[in-house]
Design an enzyme around this catalytic site. Structure first.
Site, short mmCIF file in Angstrom:
data_model
loop_
_atom_site.label_atom_id
_atom_site.label_comp_id
_atom_site.label_asym_id
_atom_site.label_seq_id
_atom_site.Cartn_x
_atom_site.Cartn_y
_atom_site.Cartn_z
N HIS A 101 -1.96 -6.50 5.34
CA HIS A 101 -2.85 -6.05 6.41
C HIS A 101 -3.32 -7.32 7.11
O HIS A 101 -3.49 -8.36 6.46
CB HIS A 101 -4.13 -5.40 5.89
N ASP A 104 -6.02 -9.18 5.28
CA ASP A 104 -5.70 -9.89 4.02
C ASP A 104 -5.30 -11.32 4.28
O ASP A 104 -5.47 -12.18 3.42
CB ASP A 104 -4.49 -9.26 3.30
N GLU A 232 1.17 6.90 6.16
CA GLU A 232 0.99 7.01 4.70
C GLU A 232 0.00 8.12 4.37
O GLU A 232 -1.20 7.99 4.60
CB GLU A 232 0.51 5.66 4.15
N HIS A 271 -1.59 8.72 -4.35
CA HIS A 271 -2.06 9.63 -3.31
C HIS A 271 -1.50 11.04 -3.56
O HIS A 271 -2.16 12.04 -3.28
CB HIS A 271 -1.63 9.15 -1.92
N ASP A 296 4.89 3.44 -2.07
CA ASP A 296 3.93 2.58 -2.76
C ASP A 296 3.91 3.07 -4.20
O ASP A 296 3.45 4.18 -4.49
CB ASP A 296 2.52 2.70 -2.14
N ASP A 307 -8.41 6.66 -6.57
CA ASP A 307 -7.23 5.85 -6.28
C ASP A 307 -7.37 4.49 -6.98
O ASP A 307 -7.82 3.53 -6.37
CB ASP A 307 -7.14 5.68 -4.76
N ASP A 309 -5.05 2.58 -8.18
CA ASP A 309 -3.99 1.63 -7.81
C ASP A 309 -3.49 0.79 -8.98
O ASP A 309 -3.46 -0.43 -8.93
CB ASP A 309 -4.49 0.69 -6.69
N ASP A 339 1.45 -1.33 -4.32
CA ASP A 339 0.11 -1.30 -3.72
C ASP A 339 -0.86 -1.21 -4.89
O ASP A 339 -1.66 -0.28 -5.00
CB ASP A 339 0.02 -0.07 -2.79
C1 XLS Z 1 -4.94 2.93 0.42
C2 XLS Z 1 -3.60 2.73 0.95
C3 XLS Z 1 -3.38 1.40 1.63
C4 XLS Z 1 -2.11 1.42 2.42
C5 XLS Z 1 -2.01 0.37 3.45
O1 XLS Z 1 -5.19 3.83 -0.39
O2 XLS Z 1 -2.70 2.94 -0.06
O3 XLS Z 1 -3.44 0.37 0.72
O4 XLS Z 1 -1.00 1.33 1.59
O5 XLS Z 1 -3.08 0.39 4.35
NI NI Z 2 -0.70 2.47 -0.13
NI NI Z 3 -3.67 3.92 -2.03
#
Ligand code: XLS
Ligand code: NI
Ligand code: NI
Length: 435
Positions: A101, A104, A232, A271, A296, A307, A309, A339
């Site tokens: 992003h 980042d 996404e 997600h 992802d 989430d 991750d 991700d």
């Molecule tokens: C957040 C999203 C984000 C996207 C990119 O939940 O997964 O990280 O992958 O903006």
């Molecule tokens: Ni993502």
């Molecule tokens: Ni995410």
């Protein structure tokens, strides 16, 4: 000159399934051929800049736990150091891709002009690093959810000045992605949604979002960007309800605004779970519509409903995902992005490398299992058998018939179907032979 951040950690190599080296690949062997293609070319792994280098280890109850030489991330010197460290890790892992992003890679400056200037400066710097690296850009994207200006949405904000700021931001990020030879450009609308319908004109917001995405597509063609535009899906978090709820919702949205031939989906395992689906469900929905773009490959903690991750570490889940990806013909411009973030107690450089090694290895293992299953043909044979009735000319003719004629045939032939087993446990046992 090395930054020293990864001192003591050697380049990660494939040592085979019997290796006990925690920083070696036991399954990911980039050159190994799986279903006629190199493993690296199937999986197309990407490291996510945000979680791996920008996230500082905070949670809702506590601040940063990671102390990195590039923290706090408020200046260009530290942004360059972060890029140096990132490319050292790409090389250690042999990662073919990375993703970012804007927020980042450059510090937040407050104004659009200053943000654009630092984005251009740091992406020139990253371009210079790519010149001596094997690692390519899988996708770039704009962070239009962290700063307070986005709290009511970006393209769906009630304030047209925020829409304008968002359009200008995406233009800058698309230009930078194009400059770095990105294979895709992603839009994830974390704040494109609502907190309460009491203050939200949903129809208007959806039209603005459709118009915004059409402008993105037009701009892609204008600058000659060859990559794929991806959206996404995610049902909620940070917004109470997000417009890109799941794959099916996104596909309906894209069709409504005439973008189905231009935009594909970037699907995230976590997600899918938040939306109440399995990951393979989301992949199958996108694949059935020819809209599977990229993934992802990070999962949630199943207790949290959030989430989280996490890096993938469960072979059966990953295997079924790759099974559907392989059956749909595999990735074209897309790939497997992690991700995924470390747990906040995982402080060391070694933890960061180990997380990626484990994630890459479990995906490779899943890919091999999926390929073995497809090559064995058991699932396809079961599917063919289950639908075999439809192979008859009579059944096919019915699809071009009408209710009256079908009713006459049911009466004439006394059709009275006898239910047959779906054999679910048998098929689950079959899958377990491969994973
Ligand atoms: C957040 C999203 C984000 C996207 C990119 O939940 O997964 O990280 O992958 O903006
Ligand atoms: Ni993502
Ligand atoms: Ni995410």
């Amino acid at each position: 000159m090395s930054t020293g951040f990864f001192d003591g950690i050697d380049k990660v190599v494939y040592e085979g399934p019997d290796s006990t080296n925690p920083l070696a690949f036991r399954h990911y062997n980039p050159d190994e051929i799986v279903m006629g293609k190199r493993m690296e070319d199937h999986l197309r792994f990407a490291v996510a800049w945000w979680h791996s280098f920008a996230w500082e280890g905070g949670d809702p109850f506590g601040g940063p736990t990671f102390v990195r030489p590039w923290h706090p991330q408020d200046g260009m010197d530290r942004a360059r150091l972060k890029a140096d460290v990132a490319f050292e890790m790409f090389d250690l892992l042999g990662a073919p891709f990375f993703c970012w992003h804007d927020a980042d890679i450059r510090p937040e400056q407050g104004s659009f002009a200053d943000n654009l200037a630092t984005l251009n400066e740091i992406t020139d710097y990253i371009g210079g690093k790519m010149a001596t690296s094997e690692t390519r850009l899988l996708w770039g994207t704009a962070n239009m959810f962290s700063h307070r200006r986005w709290m009511g949405g970006a393209a769906t904000n009630p304030d047209p000045d925020v829409f304008a700021f968002a359009a200008a931001t995406v233009k800058g990020c698309m230009d930078a992605t194009h400059k770095l030879g990105g294979a895709n450009y992603v839009l994830w609308g974390g704040r494109e949604g609502y907190e309460t319908l009491l203050n939200t004109d949903m129809g208007r917001e959806l039209d603005h979002m459709g118009r915004f995405l059409s402008m993105v597509v037009d701009y892609k063609h204008k600058i000659g960007f060859q990559g794929t535009i991806l959206v996404e899906p995610k049902p909620q978090e940070p917004s109470k309800h997000q417009y890109d709820f799941d794959a099916a919702t996104c596909i309906g949205f894209l069709r409504k605004y005439g973008l189905e031939g231009e935009v594909r989906l970037n699907l995230e395992q976590g997600h899918a779970i938040l939306a109440g689906h399995s990951f393979e469900h989301e992949i199958a929905v996108a694949a059935a519509e020819g809209m599977l773009g990229s993934i992802d490959m990070n999962r949630n903690d199943y207790q949290s409903g959030w989430d989280t991750d996490q890096f993938p570490n469960n072979t059966p889940e990953v295997a079924l995902a790759y099974c559907h990806i392989l059956k749909s013909g595999g990735f074209t411009t897309g790939g497997t992005n992690f991700d995924a973030k470390l747990r906040r107690q995982s402080l060391d450089a070694q933890d960061l490398v180990a997380a990626h090694v484990g994630g890459m290895d479990i995906c490779a293992r899943g890919l091999k299992a999926a390929a073995a299953m497809i090559e064995d043909g058991g699932l396809d044979a079961a599917l063919a058998e289950r639908y075999a009735g439809w192979d008859t000319p009579e059944a096919q003719a019915m699809l071009n018939s009408d209710l009256g004629a079908i009713s006459d045939r049911v009466l004439a032939k006394s059709i009275n179907p006898e239910p047959r087993s779906g054999r679910q446990e048998m098929l689950e046992n079959y899958v377990n032979r491969f994973v």
